[in-house]
Design an enzyme around this catalytic site. Structure first.
Site, PDB file in Angstrom:
ATOM      1  N   LEU A  66       0.836  -1.195   0.000  1.00  0.00           N
ATOM      2  CA  LEU A  66       0.000   0.000   0.000  1.00  0.00           C
ATOM      3  C   LEU A  66       0.873   1.247   0.000  1.00  0.00           C
ATOM      4  O   LEU A  66       1.934   1.274   0.628  1.00  0.00           O
ATOM      5  CB  LEU A  66      -0.908   0.002   1.230  1.00  0.00           C
ATOM      6  N   GLY A 111       1.200  -5.140   1.355  1.00  0.00           N
ATOM      7  CA  GLY A 111       0.132  -5.223   0.359  1.00  0.00           C
ATOM      8  C   GLY A 111       0.563  -5.929  -0.926  1.00  0.00           C
ATOM      9  O   GLY A 111      -0.277  -6.512  -1.624  1.00  0.00           O
ATOM     10  N   ASN A 135       4.841  -7.415   6.606  1.00  0.00           N
ATOM     11  CA  ASN A 135       5.749  -6.773   7.567  1.00  0.00           C
ATOM     12  C   ASN A 135       5.085  -5.628   8.346  1.00  0.00           C
ATOM     13  O   ASN A 135       5.768  -4.799   8.944  1.00  0.00           O
ATOM     14  CB  ASN A 135       6.976  -6.235   6.825  1.00  0.00           C
ATOM     15  N   GLU A 136       3.753  -5.589   8.339  1.00  0.00           N
ATOM     16  CA  GLU A 136       3.022  -4.462   8.931  1.00  0.00           C
ATOM     17  C   GLU A 136       3.499  -4.053  10.315  1.00  0.00           C
ATOM     18  O   GLU A 136       3.652  -2.866  10.595  1.00  0.00           O
ATOM     19  CB  GLU A 136       1.514  -4.774   8.990  1.00  0.00           C
TER      20      GLU A 136
HETATM   21  N1  CO8 Z   1       4.559   3.712  -0.111  1.00  0.00           N
HETATM   22  C1  CO8 Z   1       5.013   4.921  -0.498  1.00  0.00           C
HETATM   23  N2  CO8 Z   1       6.269   5.138  -0.916  1.00  0.00           N
HETATM   24  C2  CO8 Z   1       7.115   4.089  -0.944  1.00  0.00           C
HETATM   25  C3  CO8 Z   1       6.704   2.809  -0.551  1.00  0.00           C
HETATM   26  C4  CO8 Z   1       5.356   2.629  -0.118  1.00  0.00           C
HETATM   27  N3  CO8 Z   1       4.876   1.446   0.264  1.00  0.00           N
HETATM   28  N4  CO8 Z   1       7.745   1.964  -0.692  1.00  0.00           N
HETATM   29  C5  CO8 Z   1       8.769   2.698  -1.142  1.00  0.00           C
HETATM   30  N5  CO8 Z   1       8.408   3.989  -1.308  1.00  0.00           N
HETATM   31  C6  CO8 Z   1       9.227   5.087  -1.826  1.00  0.00           C
HETATM   32  C7  CO8 Z   1      10.504   5.290  -1.030  1.00  0.00           C
HETATM   33  O1  CO8 Z   1      10.282   6.099   0.106  1.00  0.00           O
HETATM   34  C8  CO8 Z   1      11.384   5.986  -2.049  1.00  0.00           C
HETATM   35  O2  CO8 Z   1      10.950   7.322  -2.126  1.00  0.00           O
HETATM   36  P1  CO8 Z   1      11.993   8.516  -2.495  1.00  0.00           P
HETATM   37  O3  CO8 Z   1      12.516   8.189  -3.864  1.00  0.00           O
HETATM   38  O4  CO8 Z   1      11.150   9.743  -2.448  1.00  0.00           O
HETATM   39  O5  CO8 Z   1      13.057   8.487  -1.432  1.00  0.00           O
HETATM   40  C9  CO8 Z   1      10.977   5.300  -3.358  1.00  0.00           C
HETATM   41  O6  CO8 Z   1       9.671   4.741  -3.124  1.00  0.00           O
HETATM   42  C10 CO8 Z   1      11.907   4.169  -3.760  1.00  0.00           C
HETATM   43  O7  CO8 Z   1      12.057   3.272  -2.679  1.00  0.00           O
HETATM   44  P2  CO8 Z   1      13.455   2.583  -2.310  1.00  0.00           P
HETATM   45  O8  CO8 Z   1      14.576   3.533  -2.560  1.00  0.00           O
HETATM   46  O9  CO8 Z   1      13.325   2.028  -0.945  1.00  0.00           O
HETATM   47  O10 CO8 Z   1      13.496   1.409  -3.414  1.00  0.00           O
HETATM   48  P3  CO8 Z   1      14.321   0.036  -3.338  1.00  0.00           P
HETATM   49  O11 CO8 Z   1      14.280  -0.501  -4.723  1.00  0.00           O
HETATM   50  O12 CO8 Z   1      15.628   0.203  -2.655  1.00  0.00           O
HETATM   51  O13 CO8 Z   1      13.439  -0.923  -2.376  1.00  0.00           O
HETATM   52  C11 CO8 Z   1      11.373  -1.833  -1.535  1.00  0.00           C
HETATM   53  C12 CO8 Z   1      12.141  -1.317  -2.764  1.00  0.00           C
HETATM   54  C13 CO8 Z   1      12.006  -3.123  -1.043  1.00  0.00           C
HETATM   55  C14 CO8 Z   1       9.948  -2.085  -1.984  1.00  0.00           C
HETATM   56  C15 CO8 Z   1      11.441  -0.766  -0.430  1.00  0.00           C
HETATM   57  O14 CO8 Z   1      11.065   0.489  -0.991  1.00  0.00           O
HETATM   58  C16 CO8 Z   1      10.558  -1.026   0.754  1.00  0.00           C
HETATM   59  O15 CO8 Z   1      10.843  -1.863   1.567  1.00  0.00           O
HETATM   60  N6  CO8 Z   1       9.440  -0.260   0.858  1.00  0.00           N
HETATM   61  C17 CO8 Z   1       8.551  -0.305   1.973  1.00  0.00           C
HETATM   62  C18 CO8 Z   1       7.568  -1.388   1.777  1.00  0.00           C
HETATM   63  C19 CO8 Z   1       6.614  -1.467   2.930  1.00  0.00           C
HETATM   64  O16 CO8 Z   1       7.003  -1.594   4.080  1.00  0.00           O
HETATM   65  N7  CO8 Z   1       5.329  -1.394   2.621  1.00  0.00           N
HETATM   66  C20 CO8 Z   1       4.328  -1.480   3.599  1.00  0.00           C
HETATM   67  C21 CO8 Z   1       3.127  -0.703   3.168  1.00  0.00           C
HETATM   68  S1  CO8 Z   1       1.796  -0.985   4.310  1.00  0.00           S
HETATM   69  C22 CO8 Z   1       0.795  -2.160   3.576  1.00  0.00           C
HETATM   70  O17 CO8 Z   1       0.975  -2.508   2.461  1.00  0.00           O
HETATM   71  C23 CO8 Z   1      -0.354  -2.785   4.338  1.00  0.00           C
HETATM   72  C24 CO8 Z   1      -0.902  -1.854   5.348  1.00  0.00           C
HETATM   73  C25 CO8 Z   1      -2.128  -2.391   6.030  1.00  0.00           C
HETATM   74  C26 CO8 Z   1      -2.781  -1.293   6.843  1.00  0.00           C
HETATM   75  C27 CO8 Z   1      -3.304  -1.748   8.130  1.00  0.00           C
HETATM   76  C28 CO8 Z   1      -3.641  -0.578   9.055  1.00  0.00           C
HETATM   77  C29 CO8 Z   1      -4.748  -0.882   9.987  1.00  0.00           C
END
Ligand code: CO8
Length: 260
Positions: A66, A111, A135-136
């Site tokens: 997400l 997500g 990994n939430e």
């Molecule tokens: N949302 C928004 N922006 C993101 C996200 C995301 N999920 N993931 C990455 N970005 C952004 C980064 O901040 C970065 O931004 P910027 O260029 O402005 O610095 C850009 O995208 C590129 O990211 P990376 O440099 O980290 O890219 P890599 O290729 O090195 O890594 C990964 C890719 C492995 C995907 C890494 O970005 C990562 O681990 N991202 C986080 C993923 C994550 O933890 N997602 C969880 C989202 S929560 C969810 O899906 C379920 C929530 C359920 C809600 C329940 C509440 C009740």
């Protein structure tokens, strides 16, 4: 369809390939989720489309899950719309009549992992740099009950209990071991293997396979369908809390720092 999703439908095989191409990491934003749902609905209505392969056009990432920016610093009204779209995506994929195969050609946290788990079969690139899982808790947030149910249905109760509490992200080898993915192949063979696997699934009569899929998944789907509004309210109440917003802010900072 939009430019963020590319759908190629092959009439001769009855199989469509959906490529997510929302740079940089295919995060599931409100706009992106809406486009995915529209594309899926079109395919679902086309009776000649029997199978769907979902994959990513982005290097190294299947989907980052997400879009955190749709949950951070947003109005409650925005959060309502966003969460409805997340629910809709899950309901459409998990309940799809098509054979769905995830060609997981990169990392797939949260997500992204959920999206792949809605599919009938998962093939992942055998690259130890990639990871997959819910990994939430690492973000200080809690996977909703239907994320949890989807994981239980995929890997069982005990594994899910540990995975969710610790917010575990698994390497491809670990993911295969616990059954979170079904097969590992070299990176350049993910899509061809998905196509070959699809051929096997297409050999089963649709009506029998569809009824079986529905029998397996209906109780899980009904649980959300009959609780959608309460689930939206829970989400909005939770995500707009100051403490949760603070956790998300810290996590975003960490993502940026890690990059620098
Ligand atoms: N949302 C928004 N922006 C993101 C996200 C995301 N999920 N993931 C990455 N970005 C952004 C980064 O901040 C970065 O931004 P910027 O260029 O402005 O610095 C850009 O995208 C590129 O990211 P990376 O440099 O980290 O890219 P890599 O290729 O090195 O890594 C990964 C890719 C492995 C995907 C890494 O970005 C990562 O681990 N991202 C986080 C993923 C994550 O933890 N997602 C969880 C989202 S929560 C969810 O899906 C379920 C929530 C359920 C809600 C329940 C509440 C009740």
């Amino acid at each position: 369809t939009s430019q963020k999703i590319k759908v190629d439908f092959d009439q001769s095989t009855g199989v469509a390939v959906m490529r997510m191409q929302s740079p940089p990491v295919n995060s599931l934003s409100l706009e992106f989720l809406t486009d995915v749902c529209i594309a899926l609905e079109k395919l679902e209505m086309d009776k000649s489309c029997r199978g769907l392969i979902v994959t990513s056009s982005q290097p190294k990432v299947f989907s980052a899950g997400l879009d955190i920016l749709d949950m951070y610093g947003k109005s409650p009204e925005h959060c309502v719309e966003f969460w409805k779209a997340v629910q809709e995506m899950w309901l459409k994929f998990y309940g799809s009549n098509m054979i769905t195969i995830a060609a997981v050609n990169g990392s797939s946290p949260a997500g992204g992992c959920l999206l792949s788990m809605t599919c009938d079969y998962r093939i992942m690139a055998d690259n130890p740099r990639y990871s997959i899982g819910l990994n939430e808790t690492q973000l200080g947030i809690v996977a909703p009950f239907w994320f949890k149910d989807t994981m239980i249905n995929t890997v069982g109760h005990r594994t899910t209990e540990m995975a969710l509490q610790l917010g575990l992200l698994y390497s491809p080898a670990e993911a295969l071991k616990i059954g979170l993915v079904d097969q590992l192949v070299p990176e350049d063979q993910v899509l061809t293997t998905a196509t070959e696997t699809m051929t096997k699934w297409l050999a089963i009569p649709d009506h029998a396979r569809q009824l079986t899929k529905s029998m397996m998944r209906k109780p899980t789907i009904d649980k959300l369908t009959s609780n959608r509004e309460a689930d939206v309210n829970n989400f909005v109440k939770f995500i707009t809390k100051d403490s949760i917003q603070k956790s998300l802010g810290m996590y975003l900072e960490m993502l940026k720092r890690r990059k620098a």
